[in-house]
Write an enzyme that holds these catalytic residues in place. Structure first.
Site, mmCIF file in Angstrom:
data_model
loop_
_atom_site.group_PDB
_atom_site.id
_atom_site.type_symbol
_atom_site.label_atom_id
_atom_site.label_comp_id
_atom_site.label_asym_id
_atom_site.label_seq_id
_atom_site.Cartn_x
_atom_site.Cartn_y
_atom_site.Cartn_z
ATOM 1 N N ASP A 86 21.770 26.002 -23.033
ATOM 2 C CA ASP A 86 22.016 27.546 -22.512
ATOM 3 C C ASP A 86 20.395 28.033 -22.511
ATOM 4 O OD1 ASP A 86 23.804 30.347 -23.160
ATOM 5 O OD2 ASP A 86 22.316 29.983 -21.736
ATOM 6 N N LYS A 94 16.814 38.521 -19.164
ATOM 7 C CA LYS A 94 15.931 39.011 -20.080
ATOM 8 C C LYS A 94 14.303 38.839 -19.511
ATOM 9 C CE LYS A 94 19.759 38.412 -22.637
ATOM 10 N NZ LYS A 94 21.021 37.810 -22.145
ATOM 11 N N TRP A 131 26.672 32.688 -29.185
ATOM 12 C CA TRP A 131 26.923 34.175 -28.550
ATOM 13 C C TRP A 131 28.454 34.029 -28.469
ATOM 14 C CZ3 TRP A 131 27.316 33.980 -22.777
ATOM 15 C CH2 TRP A 131 27.225 35.412 -22.186
#
Lengths: 333, 411
Positions: free
Chosen positions: B220, B256, B139
Site C-alpha cells: 500500500d 497526499k 490503517w
C-alpha cells in the site's frame, strides 16, 4: 463519505419534486454515488447486507451491467417480461403477469424513463396500473433514472413514473446519473436515494450506505459533484442547463423522425413507427443479427447485434445513408 | 385507488452505524470553542497556517486542462492511458525491466481505497483459500476493505510499545508462521498509523521470508514522495521486491503527495511473471471494476498525467512535495527539541525523529490521549496517533507541554 450535501439536495429535488414532502420531512436517505453504476451497486450491496433474503427482478432486456452489478453483490436475480419483439413495444400483459406472480414484497428494477436498450417506456396510464399492482403485492420499486431530461427534454416529465409511485405512497429507491443529461460521463456523478419511514430511519440508512462506500472508495470524487451542485444551485445556470438538455433531447427526437421519414420515402413497406414511439438514446430497431452484420460489413455501420441503434450517433449528415442501408438489408424482394 | 399500506418498514432492522473513529475527532474539534485547540486527528496536510493546501502545480494543471477544453467522455474501464503509464513509471522507475517487458497490469482506480478494494476482490475470486496478513496496527479501513471483500485476514506483529519502534522479530516470526502463499500487506513507506518503517536491511530480510514462504507481497503506497521528499527513495521498498523477480501487488494513491484527496485518484498495479499474464490479470480486474463503478473519474487522472507529463510541472511538483515533506520534518524536529528541553525525566523522545511521514505514534495510551483532549484541547485518535501534518511550528511547545503532562501525570 456521503459526498456533496448541496449536490444531493438538488438531486433529490430533481427526482422527487421541488416541493416534495419527503424532502421536507427529511425521510430520504441519500448519498452521492459513482454515477448510475455506483448507485445501483451501493443499493445492491445494501440489499445483500440488510435484506439478505431479497432478490431483484430485472427487465428483459436491460442494460447488461445491471446483471453484473447484482451478481457481484451476490443478490439473486430473476427477470420479468418487458419487451415485445413482435410490436417492438411493451409486452404490458406479460409485464403485469410477472408482477402479479412474483412473491409479495419482491424487489423490482424499473427504468424510470428511456429504457435501455429498447427505448420502450410504459405510458402514464400503464405506469399507474403498475404502481397499483405494486401496492397490492407490496413490491419494492427501485428506479434506475439515467436519462432524466434527456428523454423528453423535460426533467419533470421524465420523472413522471417516479412521481406516480410516490403519489401512491410507495417508498422507493432511486439511482440517478448525470452522465448523459449533463454530459458528465467520465466525471462519475450520481446519487442514490432510499425513501424511509421517518427522519431517524433515513439517518440510520444513510449511515449504513456510507459504511458500504467506505471500504469501496472511501468518499466519492468531488469534481463532477461540484459542477452539478453549482449548476443546479444557480438559477441562471440551471435555466441554461434546462435549455441545453432540451436541445440534446430535441436533436435525438429530430433524428428519430428523420430516420423514419427517410425509410418511408425510400418505399420501405415494413412498420417503422417504433422509431418515433421509442424514446431516449436508443432505438431497438428489430433488425436481426444477420442484418446488423450486413450493415457493418457492407455499409460500415456499427451497432450492437441485438439491433440497438444509438440515435445519438445519427446526424442530419448521415441519416439518409443510414436509412438507405437499413432499407437495403431489410427489404424483401 | 386506495392502496395497501406497508405496515412494518423493510428497514426496521437497519441500525445506526457507529461514527467513524477519525471523522468523530474532527467533529469534536469543530465543536470545541477553546482558542488553544489543535486538530491532530486529520490525515490531510495542512500548511504552517493550518490551512488545506492545493498545490500550485495542480492549479496550473487545472488551468491548462480548462484551456485545452477536453471532453468528458467515459474513460475505458482501466482508466486514462496516459495516467496509467505515468503512474507505473513513477512507482517502478521508467527504466524498470518490468515496465519495458509489459509485465505490469495497471488500472486507474479510486485512490488507495479503491485500489485496495479491487485487489481484495481479485484475491477473493482467484485465491479464495488465501489469507491476507496485515500489520498490527494498520490503517483502520484496511480491515473494512478485506471484510467487505470477504477475504480472511490475520495480523502480524509490527508496533513495539516498549521501544515505540518496530517489533522486527515478531513481524518476521508471524510472516514465517503463516500458511504458504498468504498475501502480506506492507506499507511501502510512512507506515500509517505508526510512522515506523523498516530499514533497508530489514526490508531485505522481509523479502527473504516472503520469498521463502511463497507469499504474495501486497504494497500500500499512499505516501510516495511525501515521506522522505524523494519519489524514488520512497519507492525503494517496492523496487527491492520487484528486482527479486517476485510478482507483487501495489496500490497507489495521489491523495497526499499531490493533495488530490477528494478527486479519488490512484492505481492498482500487479507485477506479473510475463506480459501474457499481466493481460489476463488486467482483464479480470476490469471485470471486477465494471459492476462497481463502470469506469474511473477523469479529473484527477488528467491532473496527474499533465503534471507528470510536463518536465517543468514535474519539477515543480517535486519541489512542492519536498516542501511539504520538509515542513513535516521541521515540526518533528521542533517537537522533539521542545520535548527534550521541557521533559526533565530523561525520557528518550528520539523516536519522533526516527518515525517518518504524516503520523507519529506517541506511545500515549487511551486515557492519556483523552487527557490530551479533555485538558489540553488537543484532538487525536485514541491509539496515541498524532498527525504532524496538522501541527505548526508555532504550536510545538504547547503540544510538548501537553504530551509531557499526559505521559507523566496520567496513567
Amino acid at each position: 463519505m456521503g459526498g456533496s450535501i448541496k449536490m444531493i439536495n438538488e438531486s433529490l429535488k430533481l427526482a422527487y419534486g421541488e416541493d416534495s414532502d419527503l424532502i421536507k420531512d427529511k425521510r430520504i436517505a441519500a448519498v452521492q454515488s459513482l454515477s448510475g453504476t455506483g448507485a445501483c451497486r451501493l443499493f445492491a450491496d445494501f440489499q445483500r447486507r440488510f435484506l439478505p433474503d431479497s432478490q431483484i427482478y430485472i427487465p428483459t432486456p436491460t442494460w447488461s451491467n445491471h446483471h453484473n452489478i447484482w451478481r457481484d453483490a451476490q443478490v439473486p436475480q430473476r427477470t420479468f417480461t418487458y419487451y415485445h419483439p413482435e410490436t417492438r413495444g411493451l409486452d404490458f400483459a406479460g409485464l403485469m403477469d410477472d408482477i402479479k406472480n412474483a412473491p409479495n414484497g419482491s424487489f423490482f428494477l424499473l427504468h424510470a424513463c428511456a429504457h435501455n436498450p429498447t427505448g420502450v417506456d410504459p405510458t402514464e396510464e400503464q405506469w399507474r396500473e403498475i404502481s397499483y399492482q405494486f401496492k397490492v403485492k407490496n413490491h419494492f420499486p427501485f428506479f434506475d433514472m439515467a436519462y432524466q431530461g434527456f428523454a423528453s427534454g423535460d426533467p419533470e416529465r421524465d420523472a413522471k413514473a417516479i412521481r406516480i409511485f410516490l403519489e401512491d405512497g410507495h417508498q422507493i429507491g432511486c439511482a440517478q446519473s448525470y452522465a448523459k443529461n449533463m454530459g458528465l460521463y467520465g466525471q462519475r456523478a450520481g446519487c442514490l436515494s432510499i425513501v424511509c419511514e421517518d427522519e431517524m430511519q433515513a439517518v440510520a440508512v444513510k449511515s449504513q450506505l456510507q459504511q458500504i462506500a467506505r471500504p469501496m472508495y472511501s468518499n466519492p470524487p468531488v469534481h463532477g459533484a461540484l459542477v452539478v451542485s453549482i449548476i443546479l444551485n444557480d438559477p441562471e445556470l440551471k435555466s441554461l442547463w434546462l435549455k441545453e438538455v432540451k436541445g440534446m433531447a430535441d436533436r435525438i427526437i429530430g433524428m428519430r423522425k428523420a430516420l423514419k421519414d427517410n425509410l418511408e420515402q425510400l418505399g420501405s413497406t415494413l412498420p417503422w413507427d417504433h422509431i418515433t414511439n421509442q424514446i431516449g438514446m436508443f432505438c431497438y430497431s428489430g433488425m436481426t443479427p444477420e442484418q446488423v452484420d450486413r450493415l457493418t460489413n457492407e455499409y460500415h455501420i456499427y451497432m450492437t447485434r441485438n439491433g440497438r441503434i444509438s440515435m445519438a450517433g445519427v446526424t442530419t449528415g448521415n441519416v439518409a445513408y443510414l436509412a438507405n442501408a437499413i432499407h437495403e438489408v431489410t427489404k424483401t424482394k | 385507488m386506495m392502496a395497501v399500506a406497508v405496515d412494518i418498514s423493510r428497514f426496521e432492522g437497519v441500525p445506526m452505524a457507529p461514527p467513524d473513529p477519525i471523522l468523530g475527532v474532527s467533529e469534536a474539534f469543530r465543536a470545541d470553542k477553546n482558542d488553544l485547540k489543535l486538530n491532530l486527528g486529520v490525515g490531510a496536510y495542512r500548511t504552517e497556517e493550518l490551512q488545506p493546501y492545493v498545490l500550485n502545480v495542480v492549479k496550473k494543471a487545472e488551468n491548462l486542462m480548462l484551456e485545452k477544453g477536453e471532453n468528458k467522455e467515459y474513460l475505458p474501464i482501466e482508466g486514462l492511458a496516459a495516467f496509467n503509464k505515468a503512474t507505473a513509471e513513477l512507482l517502478f522507475g521508467a527504466d524498470n525491466p518490468v515496465i519495458k517487458q509489459g509485465r505490469v497490469a495497471t488500472l486507474q482506480s479510486l485512490s488507495g481505497t479503491g485500489s485496495l478494494r479491487l485487489a481484495a476482490a481479485f484475491i477473493q475470486r482467484y485465491f479464495p483459500e488465501a489469507k491476507v496478513l496485515i500489520s498490527s496496527p494498520t490503517w483502520g479501513n484496511h480491515k473494512n476493505i478485506f471484510n467487505d471483500a470477504r477475504v480472511p485476514w490475520s495480523e502480524y506483529r509490527y508496533y513495539d510499545p516498549k521501544t515505540v519502534g518496530l517489533d522486527f522479530e515478531g513481524m518476521i516470526a508471524d510472516i514465517q508462521a503463516a500458511p504458504d502463499g498468504s498475501f502480506v500487506l506492507l506499507h511501502g513507506c510512512a507506515h500509517n498509523p505508526t510512522g515506523i518503517d523498516p530499514t533497508p536491511e530489514q526490508w531485505e530480510k522481509i523479502a527473504d521470508v516472503i520469498q521463502e514462504k511463497k507469499h504474495m507481497p501486497f504494497f500500500d503506497v499512499a505516501y510516495q514522495g511525501f515521506a522522505s521528499g524523494s519519489l524514488d527513495e520512497d519507492a525503494s521498498s517496492v523496487r527491492l521486491f520487484v528486482e527479486r523477480g517476485l510478482e507483487v501487488f501495489v496500490a497507489q494513491s495521489y491523495s497526499k503527495n499531490l493533495g488530490l484527496y477528494a478527486e479519488r485518484i490512484g492505481a492498482i498495479n500487479v507485477v506479473c511473471s510475463a506480459p501474457e499474464v499481466a493481460n489476463r490479470v488486467k482483464s479480470q480486474l476490469k471485470r471486477l471494476a465494471r459492476p462497481m463503478y463502470s469506469n474511473p473519474p477523469i479529473h484527477g487522472a488528467r491532473i496527474v498525467a499533465n503534471v507528470v507529463g510536463d518536465p517543468v510541472m514535474f519539477g515543480e511538483w517535486k519541489q512542492e512535495m519536498e516542501e511539504m515533506a520538509g515542513r513535516i520534518k521541521n515540526v518533528r524536529q521542533k517537537l522533539y527539541d521542545s520535548l527534550s528541553a521541557k521533559d526533565k525525566s530523561g525520557k528518550d523522545w528520539s523516536f519522533i525523529l526516527r518515525q517518518i511521514g504524516m503520523f507519529s505514534y506517541t506511545g500515549l495510551n487511551k486515557t492519556q490521549s483523552d487527557n490530551m483532549t479533555d485538558k489540553w484541547h488537543i484532538y487525536m485518535t485514541k491509539d496515541g496517533r498524532i498527525s504532524l501534518a496538522g501541527l505548526s511550528l508555532a504550536k510545538c511547545e504547547y503540544l510538548a507541554d501537553a504530551i509531557i503532562d499526559s505521559f507523566h501525570n496520567i496513567s
